[in-house]
Design a protein around this motif. Structure first.
Motif, PDB file in Angstrom:
ATOM      1  N   UNK A 142      -9.253   6.911   7.091  1.00  0.00           N
ATOM      2  CA  UNK A 142      -8.008   5.836   7.664  1.00  0.00           C
ATOM      3  C   UNK A 142      -6.847   6.835   8.413  1.00  0.00           C
ATOM      4  N   UNK A 143      -6.189   6.276   9.417  1.00  0.00           N
ATOM      5  CA  UNK A 143      -5.300   6.973   9.792  1.00  0.00           C
ATOM      6  C   UNK A 143      -3.917   6.021   9.354  1.00  0.00           C
ATOM      7  N   UNK A 144      -2.731   6.569   9.968  1.00  0.00           N
ATOM      8  CA  UNK A 144      -1.619   6.112   9.180  1.00  0.00           C
ATOM      9  C   UNK A 144      -1.375   4.508   9.862  1.00  0.00           C
ATOM     10  N   UNK A 145      -1.991   4.373  11.061  1.00  0.00           N
ATOM     11  CA  UNK A 145      -1.827   3.075  11.500  1.00  0.00           C
ATOM     12  C   UNK A 145      -2.712   2.004  10.761  1.00  0.00           C
ATOM     13  N   UNK A 146      -3.882   2.468  10.114  1.00  0.00           N
ATOM     14  CA  UNK A 146      -4.754   1.595   9.242  1.00  0.00           C
ATOM     15  C   UNK A 146      -3.817   1.426   7.882  1.00  0.00           C
ATOM     16  N   UNK A 147      -3.494   2.581   7.449  1.00  0.00           N
ATOM     17  CA  UNK A 147      -2.802   2.486   6.214  1.00  0.00           C
ATOM     18  C   UNK A 147      -1.494   1.373   6.161  1.00  0.00           C
ATOM     19  N   UNK A 148      -0.730   1.308   7.167  1.00  0.00           N
ATOM     20  CA  UNK A 148       0.309   0.409   7.441  1.00  0.00           C
ATOM     21  C   UNK A 148      -0.166  -1.025   7.585  1.00  0.00           C
ATOM     22  N   UNK A 149      -1.142  -1.049   8.295  1.00  0.00           N
ATOM     23  CA  UNK A 149      -1.851  -2.457   8.658  1.00  0.00           C
ATOM     24  C   UNK A 149      -2.292  -2.849   7.240  1.00  0.00           C
ATOM     25  N   UNK A 150      -3.062  -2.389   6.442  1.00  0.00           N
ATOM     26  CA  UNK A 150      -3.520  -2.511   5.089  1.00  0.00           C
ATOM     27  C   UNK A 150      -2.303  -2.843   4.117  1.00  0.00           C
TER      28      UNK A 150
ATOM     29  N   UNK B 152       0.553  -2.760  19.541  1.00  0.00           N
ATOM     30  CA  UNK B 152       0.388  -4.082  20.382  1.00  0.00           C
ATOM     31  C   UNK B 152      -0.656  -4.795  19.606  1.00  0.00           C
ATOM     32  N   UNK B 153      -0.662  -5.892  19.924  1.00  0.00           N
ATOM     33  CA  UNK B 153      -1.423  -6.936  18.931  1.00  0.00           C
ATOM     34  C   UNK B 153      -3.149  -6.559  19.217  1.00  0.00           C
ATOM     35  N   UNK B 154      -3.511  -6.297  20.463  1.00  0.00           N
ATOM     36  CA  UNK B 154      -4.925  -6.119  20.469  1.00  0.00           C
ATOM     37  C   UNK B 154      -5.599  -4.848  19.425  1.00  0.00           C
ATOM     38  N   UNK B 155      -4.988  -3.694  19.706  1.00  0.00           N
ATOM     39  CA  UNK B 155      -5.678  -2.653  18.709  1.00  0.00           C
ATOM     40  C   UNK B 155      -5.400  -3.210  17.301  1.00  0.00           C
ATOM     41  N   UNK B 156      -4.262  -3.659  17.058  1.00  0.00           N
ATOM     42  CA  UNK B 156      -4.126  -3.974  15.743  1.00  0.00           C
ATOM     43  C   UNK B 156      -5.252  -4.985  15.374  1.00  0.00           C
ATOM     44  N   UNK B 157      -5.597  -5.978  16.136  1.00  0.00           N
ATOM     45  CA  UNK B 157      -6.626  -7.107  15.824  1.00  0.00           C
ATOM     46  C   UNK B 157      -8.074  -6.249  15.826  1.00  0.00           C
ATOM     47  N   UNK B 158      -8.350  -5.218  16.531  1.00  0.00           N
ATOM     48  CA  UNK B 158      -9.585  -4.436  16.491  1.00  0.00           C
ATOM     49  C   UNK B 158      -9.603  -3.602  15.267  1.00  0.00           C
ATOM     50  N   UNK B 159      -8.313  -3.094  14.839  1.00  0.00           N
ATOM     51  CA  UNK B 159      -8.603  -2.271  13.922  1.00  0.00           C
ATOM     52  C   UNK B 159      -9.034  -3.136  12.525  1.00  0.00           C
ATOM     53  N   UNK B 160      -8.239  -4.300  12.605  1.00  0.00           N
ATOM     54  CA  UNK B 160      -8.680  -5.116  11.238  1.00  0.00           C
ATOM     55  C   UNK B 160     -10.061  -5.380  11.284  1.00  0.00           C
ATOM     56  N   UNK B 161     -10.600  -5.924  12.459  1.00  0.00           N
ATOM     57  CA  UNK B 161     -12.089  -6.354  12.492  1.00  0.00           C
ATOM     58  C   UNK B 161     -12.926  -5.280  12.058  1.00  0.00           C
TER      59      UNK B 161
ATOM     60  N   UNK C 194     -15.897  -2.882   5.321  1.00  0.00           N
ATOM     61  CA  UNK C 194     -15.985  -3.737   3.935  1.00  0.00           C
ATOM     62  C   UNK C 194     -14.615  -3.148   3.331  1.00  0.00           C
ATOM     63  N   UNK C 195     -13.776  -2.520   3.848  1.00  0.00           N
ATOM     64  CA  UNK C 195     -12.425  -2.050   3.230  1.00  0.00           C
ATOM     65  C   UNK C 195     -11.529  -3.299   3.016  1.00  0.00           C
ATOM     66  N   UNK C 196     -11.578  -4.024   3.927  1.00  0.00           N
ATOM     67  CA  UNK C 196     -11.096  -5.554   3.690  1.00  0.00           C
ATOM     68  C   UNK C 196     -12.008  -6.530   3.093  1.00  0.00           C
ATOM     69  N   UNK C 197     -11.556  -7.238   1.833  1.00  0.00           N
ATOM     70  CA  UNK C 197     -12.660  -7.834   1.176  1.00  0.00           C
ATOM     71  C   UNK C 197     -12.542  -9.356   1.806  1.00  0.00           C
ATOM     72  N   UNK C 198     -11.503  -9.757   1.870  1.00  0.00           N
ATOM     73  CA  UNK C 198     -11.297 -11.035   2.266  1.00  0.00           C
ATOM     74  C   UNK C 198      -9.690 -11.501   1.917  1.00  0.00           C
ATOM     75  N   UNK C 199      -9.404 -12.535   2.450  1.00  0.00           N
ATOM     76  CA  UNK C 199      -8.041 -13.255   1.991  1.00  0.00           C
ATOM     77  C   UNK C 199      -8.033 -14.485   1.002  1.00  0.00           C
TER      78      UNK C 199
END
Lengths: 156, 156
Positions: free
Chosen positions: A7-15, A36-45, A51-56
């Motif tokens: 995970x890079x720093x962007x991923x960690x900030x998002x998480x 911007x919103x697109x790479x942000x969305x791609x990282x979340x997907x 499996x790092x994001x389990x759910x909301x």
DNA sequence: GTTGAAAGGGTTGCTGT
DNA sequence: ACAGCAACCCTTTCAAC
């Protein structure tokens, strides 16, 4: 480990942001982390697929639902073979009042966190349910006088 | 109690569904509980305003982040006046590795749940942080061998 | 990585029951 | 109270670059 990912720093900030509040829009999230919103969305997907994001989930206020009493129950088992332990663990899954369960090192076999509405309510749960879980020898209960801290945010 | 509200069966169904998964759309949720999306949405807004819904959070997988080790730490305090306890409790809030903290009945004063990446990591946290929290006399640690159950869903 | 646009869903108000 | 509908707007999603 096969289940760890770089995970890079962007991923960690998002998480970190999403752990605190799942309601951020992509635009807000992107602005907060510097994308911007697109790479942000791609990282979340990607984080979901890995499996790092389990759910909301939605968190409720226990007090307002008359579920303000937390009890930690320490379980000693009569038998310690795998089948007996599995029977106990399966039964624990079916008890909604038990919100956490760990098998533990030390003298006791299991630690349960139980959520109930009152001390009386706990007595009922203890006597009618907990002591009758499979292969339970004894239950030792400690009441939480105060919930000082509770968070679902992992320290990343 | 001034902070309890009357919930009907629709409210409970909505809360149960949202506790399990915050991603349901209004259309899905309405269908699941037997309402159309508009009254469903209005109930959710009411439940938020009443404080019954605390918020939506994202849950992460501890293993995939190398945070698969849970430790329960039992704290005995040197002093029990309110100022000493408050100093400890405030310091606990600032430790991200401590995800839960309860003041407890019984011999020990506090129970902490600590999330770390390894036993070595815990040793560092214990020796450099936990034992130096304000007014701590002793720390007794129990490792979780296995997380049998963990849910954020309250039994409603 | 970015911009921009289409599709989908959330949000609101209104009407009717 | 709820259903249904329409409209708007924001967000998600996916192009194309």
């Amino acid at each position: 480990m096969s289940d760890t990912f770089a995970l890079d720093e962007f991923d960690r900030k998002i998480l970190r942001a999403l752990q605190e509040n799942a309601d951020y829009s992509m635009a807000e999230l992107g602005e907060a982390v510097g994308l911007s919103h697109t790479p942000c969305w791609r990282r979340i997907k990607r984080l979901e697929k890995e499996g790092i994001i389990q759910g909301r989930v939605t968190l409720l206020n226990p007090e307002s639902l008359s579920l303000g009493v937390s009890v930690h129950a320490y379980i000693t088992m009569t038998k310690h073979d795998e089948a007996s332990l599995t029977a106990f663990e399966d039964a624990v899954q079916e008890m909604p009042e038990v919100v956490e369960c760990y098998s533990t090192s030390g003298e006791k076999d299991y630690l349960l966190k139980v959520v109930v509405g009152s001390v009386d309510h706990y007595e009922t749960v203890l006597k009618t349910r907990l002591v009758h879980l499979p292969n339970v020898a004894s239950v030792n209960s400690t009441f939480a006088l105060k919930q000082v801290k509770f968070t679902t945010q992992l320290p990343i």
